[in-house]
Design a protein around this motif. Sequence first.
Motif, PDB file in Angstrom:
ATOM      1  N   ALA A 164       0.817  -1.217   0.000  1.00  0.00           N
ATOM      2  CA  ALA A 164       0.000   0.000   0.000  1.00  0.00           C
ATOM      3  C   ALA A 164       0.849   1.264   0.000  1.00  0.00           C
ATOM      4  CB  ALA A 164      -0.935   0.001   1.210  1.00  0.00           C
ATOM      5  N   ARG A 165       2.031   1.189   0.583  1.00  0.00           N
ATOM      6  CA  ARG A 165       2.907   2.366   0.658  1.00  0.00           C
ATOM      7  C   ARG A 165       3.650   2.625  -0.657  1.00  0.00           C
ATOM      8  NH1 ARG A 165       2.777  -0.785   4.976  1.00  0.00           N
ATOM      9  NH2 ARG A 165       2.654   0.070   7.082  1.00  0.00           N
ATOM     10  N   TYR A 166       3.623   1.653  -1.544  1.00  0.00           N
ATOM     11  CA  TYR A 166       4.446   1.710  -2.754  1.00  0.00           C
ATOM     12  C   TYR A 166       4.164   2.964  -3.578  1.00  0.00           C
ATOM     13  CZ  TYR A 166       5.932   0.578  -7.514  1.00  0.00           C
ATOM     14  OH  TYR A 166       6.480   0.632  -8.753  1.00  0.00           O
ATOM     15  N   GLU A 167       2.894   3.245  -3.847  1.00  0.00           N
ATOM     16  CA  GLU A 167       2.569   4.360  -4.736  1.00  0.00           C
ATOM     17  C   GLU A 167       3.018   5.699  -4.170  1.00  0.00           C
ATOM     18  OE1 GLU A 167      -0.947   5.052  -6.976  1.00  0.00           O
ATOM     19  OE2 GLU A 167      -1.574   2.963  -6.761  1.00  0.00           O
ATOM     20  N   VAL A 168       2.783   5.912  -2.892  1.00  0.00           N
ATOM     21  CA  VAL A 168       3.136   7.216  -2.337  1.00  0.00           C
ATOM     22  C   VAL A 168       4.652   7.396  -2.314  1.00  0.00           C
ATOM     23  CG1 VAL A 168       3.188   6.540   0.110  1.00  0.00           C
ATOM     24  CG2 VAL A 168       2.562   8.869  -0.518  1.00  0.00           C
ATOM     25  N   LEU A 169       5.405   6.303  -2.121  1.00  0.00           N
ATOM     26  CA  LEU A 169       6.860   6.402  -2.131  1.00  0.00           C
ATOM     27  C   LEU A 169       7.384   6.623  -3.552  1.00  0.00           C
ATOM     28  CD1 LEU A 169       7.759   3.597   0.436  1.00  0.00           C
ATOM     29  CD2 LEU A 169       7.761   6.077   0.791  1.00  0.00           C
ATOM     30  N   PRO A 176      -2.112   7.826  -5.199  1.00  0.00           N
ATOM     31  CA  PRO A 176      -1.276   9.022  -5.307  1.00  0.00           C
ATOM     32  C   PRO A 176      -0.775   9.284  -6.719  1.00  0.00           C
ATOM     33  CG  PRO A 176      -0.689   7.774  -3.354  1.00  0.00           C
ATOM     34  CD  PRO A 176      -1.643   6.920  -4.144  1.00  0.00           C
ATOM     35  N   LEU A 177      -0.703   8.226  -7.547  1.00  0.00           N
ATOM     36  CA  LEU A 177      -0.263   8.375  -8.934  1.00  0.00           C
ATOM     37  C   LEU A 177      -1.431   8.585  -9.887  1.00  0.00           C
ATOM     38  CD1 LEU A 177       2.500   5.621  -9.014  1.00  0.00           C
ATOM     39  CD2 LEU A 177       2.854   8.092  -9.028  1.00  0.00           C
ATOM     40  N   ALA A 178      -2.644   8.721  -9.339  1.00  0.00           N
ATOM     41  CA  ALA A 178      -3.853   8.925 -10.150  1.00  0.00           C
ATOM     42  C   ALA A 178      -4.023   7.819 -11.185  1.00  0.00           C
ATOM     43  CB  ALA A 178      -3.823  10.298 -10.828  1.00  0.00           C
ATOM     44  N   ASP A 179      -3.670   6.613 -10.794  1.00  0.00           N
ATOM     45  CA  ASP A 179      -3.666   5.475 -11.712  1.00  0.00           C
ATOM     46  C   ASP A 179      -4.808   4.529 -11.339  1.00  0.00           C
ATOM     47  OD1 ASP A 179      -3.000   3.599 -13.580  1.00  0.00           O
ATOM     48  OD2 ASP A 179      -1.237   2.845 -12.507  1.00  0.00           O
ATOM     49  N   PRO A 180      -5.900   4.493 -12.117  1.00  0.00           N
ATOM     50  CA  PRO A 180      -7.035   3.631 -11.777  1.00  0.00           C
ATOM     51  C   PRO A 180      -6.647   2.160 -11.743  1.00  0.00           C
ATOM     52  CG  PRO A 180      -7.627   5.205 -13.501  1.00  0.00           C
ATOM     53  CD  PRO A 180      -6.137   5.268 -13.336  1.00  0.00           C
ATOM     54  N   TYR A 235       1.117  11.697   1.173  1.00  0.00           N
ATOM     55  CA  TYR A 235      -0.137  11.308   0.529  1.00  0.00           C
ATOM     56  C   TYR A 235      -0.995  12.545   0.283  1.00  0.00           C
ATOM     57  CZ  TYR A 235      -3.756   7.887  -0.678  1.00  0.00           C
ATOM     58  OH  TYR A 235      -4.673   7.120  -1.359  1.00  0.00           O
ATOM     59  N   ASN A 236      -1.084  13.409   1.287  1.00  0.00           N
ATOM     60  CA  ASN A 236      -1.876  14.630   1.145  1.00  0.00           C
ATOM     61  C   ASN A 236      -1.365  15.497   0.000  1.00  0.00           C
ATOM     62  OD1 ASN A 236      -3.333  13.794   3.355  1.00  0.00           O
ATOM     63  ND2 ASN A 236      -2.395  15.225   4.792  1.00  0.00           N
ATOM     64  N   ARG A 237      -0.043  15.607  -0.099  1.00  0.00           N
ATOM     65  CA  ARG A 237       0.550  16.429  -1.159  1.00  0.00           C
ATOM     66  C   ARG A 237       0.252  15.819  -2.528  1.00  0.00           C
ATOM     67  NH1 ARG A 237       6.214  16.249  -0.117  1.00  0.00           N
ATOM     68  NH2 ARG A 237       5.552  17.162   1.860  1.00  0.00           N
ATOM     69  N   ALA A 238       0.347  14.495  -2.631  1.00  0.00           N
ATOM     70  CA  ALA A 238       0.140  13.829  -3.915  1.00  0.00           C
ATOM     71  C   ALA A 238      -1.301  13.974  -4.398  1.00  0.00           C
ATOM     72  CB  ALA A 238       0.507  12.345  -3.793  1.00  0.00           C
ATOM     73  N   VAL A 239      -2.263  13.672  -3.542  1.00  0.00           N
ATOM     74  CA  VAL A 239      -3.659  13.726  -3.984  1.00  0.00           C
ATOM     75  C   VAL A 239      -4.143  15.171  -4.082  1.00  0.00           C
ATOM     76  CG1 VAL A 239      -5.993  12.903  -3.553  1.00  0.00           C
ATOM     77  CG2 VAL A 239      -4.057  11.439  -3.007  1.00  0.00           C
ATOM     78  N   GLY A 240      -3.626  16.048  -3.225  1.00  0.00           N
ATOM     79  CA  GLY A 240      -3.957  17.465  -3.354  1.00  0.00           C
ATOM     80  C   GLY A 240      -3.492  18.017  -4.691  1.00  0.00           C
TER      81      GLY A 240
END
Length: 311
Positions: free
Chosen positions: A22-27, A102-106, A144-149
Amino acid sequence: MIDFPLLALVLGPVLLAEALLARYEVLVYTAGWRRPTTELPHGMPYARGADPDRPPEAYLVYLDGIGKRRFRDTRDGGQLVSALITAAPELRVLGQVQPYSPLADPLVNRPVWEWLRHHIAIVLFLHNVMQIFVAADHRYRPLYNRAVGAQIAEQLRRAGYQPGSGIPVVLLSYSGGAQVATGAVTELHTRLHAPLLLVTIGGFHNGANDLTHARHLHQLTSAHDRIERLSTWIFPQRWPLFRGSGWNRAIRAGKITVHRLDPATHVGQRSYINPEALLPDGRSHLDRTTDTVIALIRAHRVTPERQPRPS
């Protein structure tokens, strides 16, 4: 009859794998190894509703619950979005944001997840559940907040939003989408200088995010919503004892208003957005939720004289 030991044996490894992945995308996002997805499928507009050639009264970004796995609306979320567009044509509505990526990847764009969708569908929901807890984890929450924001800000720009215009941005969230909505506030303020209004429906969030730059948060809830109530129990930042949490500071600042939508439930035949469950006044649960959301947005209209200056 459910064989619970067998269920635990099957789901245990899956949950462990999800917790690790689960942490992979945000990292990956933070390291800059991959750029977030910005393009939508061919023919899909960046916003629906108000005339794109004229400034709308507000932009509304809908952040769905854990069923969200594609750019297009989920079945239930789509009913709410359609109802809002029909009843409030002055709004420009975005429903494509991926709150659990976080990568906006469906998830539907990933071959492995497509296989899982056809064979072990529950894993898709577990993935998004785990993303909520990553977004709530103090180690990853700022990233995470920065990525999705940033994802929300980019989608708003592509939908025609002009930073500093003073046009309100409404973050309407369902269930776990509230964790993302509250987390996006600071990044959206920094990037867009937009007046931000939050409306949560059965919001599941940890209460740690800073709401200083939100004008207000309207909490749509019900005494029958056990899932939202669970978040008030398991996250200490939601407890009154933790006065320094973002949630409790917002309460003391008068920024939180609670609206009861009893007897709605979180999911199921009496959910907040069920179009068939009827109230004594003849409206469906979907109708009442739609009416409530629109009334709250219209009550916070920003006229040119009241537009805040960017800070």
